[in-house]
Design an enzyme around this catalytic site. Structure first.
Site, PDB file in Angstrom:
ATOM      1  N   GLU A  94      33.017  61.053 -45.944  1.00 45.14           N
ATOM      2  CA  GLU A  94      31.725  61.902 -46.400  1.00 45.14           C
ATOM      3  C   GLU A  94      31.861  61.727 -47.816  1.00 45.14           C
ATOM      4  OE1 GLU A  94      32.719  65.311 -43.856  1.00 45.14           O
ATOM      5  OE2 GLU A  94      32.065  64.467 -42.257  1.00 45.14           O
ATOM      6  N   GLU A 164      38.918  56.238 -38.991  1.00 49.96           N
ATOM      7  CA  GLU A 164      37.783  57.152 -38.766  1.00 49.96           C
ATOM      8  C   GLU A 164      36.538  56.398 -38.768  1.00 49.96           C
ATOM      9  OE1 GLU A 164      38.817  61.596 -39.347  1.00 49.96           O
ATOM     10  OE2 GLU A 164      38.057  60.611 -41.202  1.00 49.96           O
TER      11      GLU A 164
HETATM   12  C1  PEP Z   1      36.544  64.291 -39.781  1.00 49.43           C
HETATM   13  O1  PEP Z   1      35.934  64.833 -40.288  1.00 49.43           O
HETATM   14  O2  PEP Z   1      37.589  63.720 -40.127  1.00 49.43           O
HETATM   15  C2  PEP Z   1      36.592  64.232 -38.365  1.00 49.43           C
HETATM   16  C3  PEP Z   1      37.166  63.504 -37.384  1.00 49.43           C
HETATM   17  O3  PEP Z   1      35.486  65.206 -37.759  1.00 49.43           O
HETATM   18  P1  PEP Z   1      35.136  65.282 -36.146  1.00 49.43           P
HETATM   19  O4  PEP Z   1      36.507  65.413 -35.382  1.00 49.43           O
HETATM   20  O5  PEP Z   1      34.404  66.514 -36.035  1.00 49.43           O
HETATM   21  O6  PEP Z   1      34.409  64.036 -35.681  1.00 49.43           O
END
Ligand code: PEP
Length: 249
Positions: A94, A164
């Site tokens: 983000e 991620e």
């Molecule tokens: C994050 O924002 O790092 C994340 C993994 O979000 P979520 O678990 O909601 O997918």
């Protein structure tokens, strides 16, 4: 043996009252994994007051690439250290996508965190389009390489890495444990292949967390993979019961 680590990323959620209830809930029960929460800046003092003396660590979600000076709105690493932060997220997708953070900025932020005794949780991950184009390794490899180049091998040995996939964050879509394991193994291999003599040792000890829609019902399978050392948890970290269940998975 790497101990499992589960870090909550509260993102821009919370209030003094809601945080108090959440932290009390998390404190109330033991977890098998080490736990930490990354809170918005204004709530770091609350985390410090509530969690000091517990086994639960806390941290921030971003840090300035600068140390001090005329940078309105920025928060420097020494300030986070004063609030007892153990961790700081750097390069969350983000931040990369909404705030234009480059690989070089992310690497500098990781360096600033380390200089102040904080552990940077360096986030890497590919978009859906990049995965579908077969570019996952190239993308996460490039994001990691910028950090490896900016740090000494000793410093590299102090970071936490988080894979991620952007397409799995907040979407309810999780990478399968095999998909995640493959990228984690690739990242660990990249660290191990560094030119420093200690690269293989640093790679073997480096915690690599998975993040992206981790929930109590999928955490155990993900965490059972050999290169997945825990999770970075967004949505599910806002409910004490779910966060603890993931910490026990
Ligand atoms: C994050 O924002 O790092 C994340 C993994 O979000 P979520 O678990 O909601 O997918």
């Amino acid at each position: 043996m790497r101990q499992k680590l589960v870090i909550g990323n509260w993102k821009m959620h919370g209030s003094l009252a809601a945080n108090a209830a959440l932290l009390d809930g998390i404190k109330a029960a033991p977890a098998r994994a080490r736990l930490a929460v990354c809170a918005p800046f204004p709530y770091l003092a609350q985390c410090q007051a509530t969690l000091a003396g517990t086994a639960i660590a806390w941290g921030a979600q971003d840090v300035s690439a600068e140390v001090r000076g005329a940078f309105t709105g920025e928060v420097a690493a020494p300030m986070l250290a004063e609030f007892g932060c153990a961790y700081v997220l750097v390069g969350h997708s983000e931040r990369r996508s909404y705030h234009g953070e480059t690989d070089a900025t992310v690497a500098t932020k990781a360096l600033r965190a380390l200089e102040s005794g904080l552990t940077p949780v360096v986030c890497v991950g590919e978009t859906l389009a990049q995965r579908e184009a077969g570019e996952t390794e190239a993308v996460v490899g490039r994001q990691l390489a910028a950090v490896v180049e900016a740090l000494s091998i000793d410093q590299l040995g102090k970071i936490v890495l988080a894979y991620e996939p952007v397409w799995a964050i907040g979407t309810g879509k999780t990478a399968t444990s095999e998909q995640a394991q493959a990228v984690h193994a690739y990242l660990r291999g990249q660290v191990a292949s560094g030119s420093a003599a200690a690269s293989a040792d640093v790679a073997a000890r480096m915690p690599i967390l998975y993040g992206g829609s981790v929930k109590p019902d999928n955490a155990a399978e993900l965490f059972s993979m050999s290169d997945i050392d825990g999770g970075l948890i967004g949505g599910a970290s806002l409910k004490a019961e779910d966060f603890l269940a993931i910490g026990n998975a």
